[in-house]
Write a protein that holds these residues in place. Sequence first.
Motif, PDB file in Angstrom:
ATOM      1  N   UNK A 144     -14.052  -3.387   5.776  1.00 41.79           N
ATOM      2  CA  UNK A 144     -12.684  -3.166   6.245  1.00 41.79           C
ATOM      3  C   UNK A 144     -11.712  -3.341   5.084  1.00 41.79           C
ATOM      4  N   UNK A 145     -10.641  -2.567   5.087  1.00 41.41           N
ATOM      5  CA  UNK A 145      -9.524  -2.856   4.185  1.00 41.41           C
ATOM      6  C   UNK A 145      -8.360  -3.305   5.035  1.00 41.41           C
ATOM      7  N   UNK A 146      -7.961  -4.558   4.826  1.00 34.33           N
ATOM      8  CA  UNK A 146      -6.859  -5.113   5.611  1.00 34.33           C
ATOM      9  C   UNK A 146      -5.683  -5.370   4.674  1.00 34.33           C
ATOM     10  N   UNK A 147      -4.536  -5.571   5.293  1.00 33.37           N
ATOM     11  CA  UNK A 147      -3.322  -5.645   4.500  1.00 33.37           C
ATOM     12  C   UNK A 147      -2.838  -7.083   4.372  1.00 33.37           C
ATOM     13  N   UNK A 148      -2.337  -7.421   3.179  1.00 30.34           N
ATOM     14  CA  UNK A 148      -1.781  -8.771   3.012  1.00 30.34           C
ATOM     15  C   UNK A 148      -0.349  -8.819   3.515  1.00 30.34           C
TER      16      UNK A 148
END
Length: 338
Positions: A183-187
């Motif tokens: 997954x690519x999640x956002x900070x």
Amino acid sequence: MHIETNASLKAYNTFGLNAKCKYLIKIHSTDSLQELIQSKLYKENPHLILGGGSNVLFTKDFNGIVIINELSGIEKTSENDETVNINAAAGENWHQFVLHCIENNWAGIENLSLIPGTVGAAPMQNIGAYGVEVKDVITKVNAINLETGEMEQFSNDECRFGYRTSIFKTSHKNKYFITSVDFTLSKKPHFNTSYGAIRQKLDEMGVKELSLKAVSDAVIAIRTEKLPNPEEIGNAGSFFKNPTVSQETFARLKKNFPDIPNYPQPDNKVKLAAGWLIEQCGWKGKTFDGYGVHKNQALVLVNYSLENGQPIYDLSEKIIESVQNKFGITLEREVNVY
Ligand code: EPU
């Protein structure tokens, strides 16, 4: 590798049905899966892979091997100022994974709180709720090809995600064992509160400043009100998909049913609410001998005390028929029937 024979699947499906399988095998490592697929037992028997069993209806015993994916582990693989890449093993519980991300301030899946099932099951049917689909944050699905034993990687595009579907539910069904998902999640959160009920719930909760936790809590509150908890009442979430129809069909329906909920789609089609269609046919809250239609959400079929799911399947046939007769629309099941 531990093999249980003539095992009950009751604890492995959220409908709580007491179907049996000839062999039950829990997989805790890719090595034990490799060992299994080389075995005579595997070659001589049909197999079925279960994650959390949150999207299956058993109408009979499974005369083969049921493989339970219990691979575990969550790892941050890389990050930059904006995003973080996470690899999560397929057997991890989905909701626990969501909570883990929220605790770490990783944004993107908070709207998908409290969905039953596992991380590995999430891409299979591209789980979605409250304006977010899991395909929005998946970069890769890692899976073992059950024929060759090779590990393969599927990019987001290669997964061919659609509304409650992917390649793993269609052409690759039962041919791959998903091991983990990237997954690519956002900070920096981009809160998605466009879904009316979320805004309303946040207001009710008196939330002044949005946070991942607040959005998650709102989603949990909405789901808890509308959807039965599978630990208390057997169910598999939405039993049917929401149908999409052409503009012409929609215009015809709107004339006869001016209040029909509708969601225009980018491809010029119109999505309708299956729950509304089913409710209009009089099914909402109907209870039969040990099963029925949930009182707060007609899209959810529930099991109160059945051991075998056939009556639920028969009920779904009757629902499909009545929606067809009243609206001329054919509902499609979201759950996998065995
Ligand atoms: N409605 C009724 N009667 C009902 C149920 C719904 O009139 O018994 C109406 C509602 O008033 C609303 C519309 O139908 O106008 C849509 O209802 P809701 O917001 O509850 O969502 P849904 O379309 O029924 C979908 C997903 C759910 C997801 C929710 C929220 C599908 C098949 N279901 O339900 O996903 O949680 O939206 O985003 O797309 C699942 O897939 O298992 C699931 C639970």
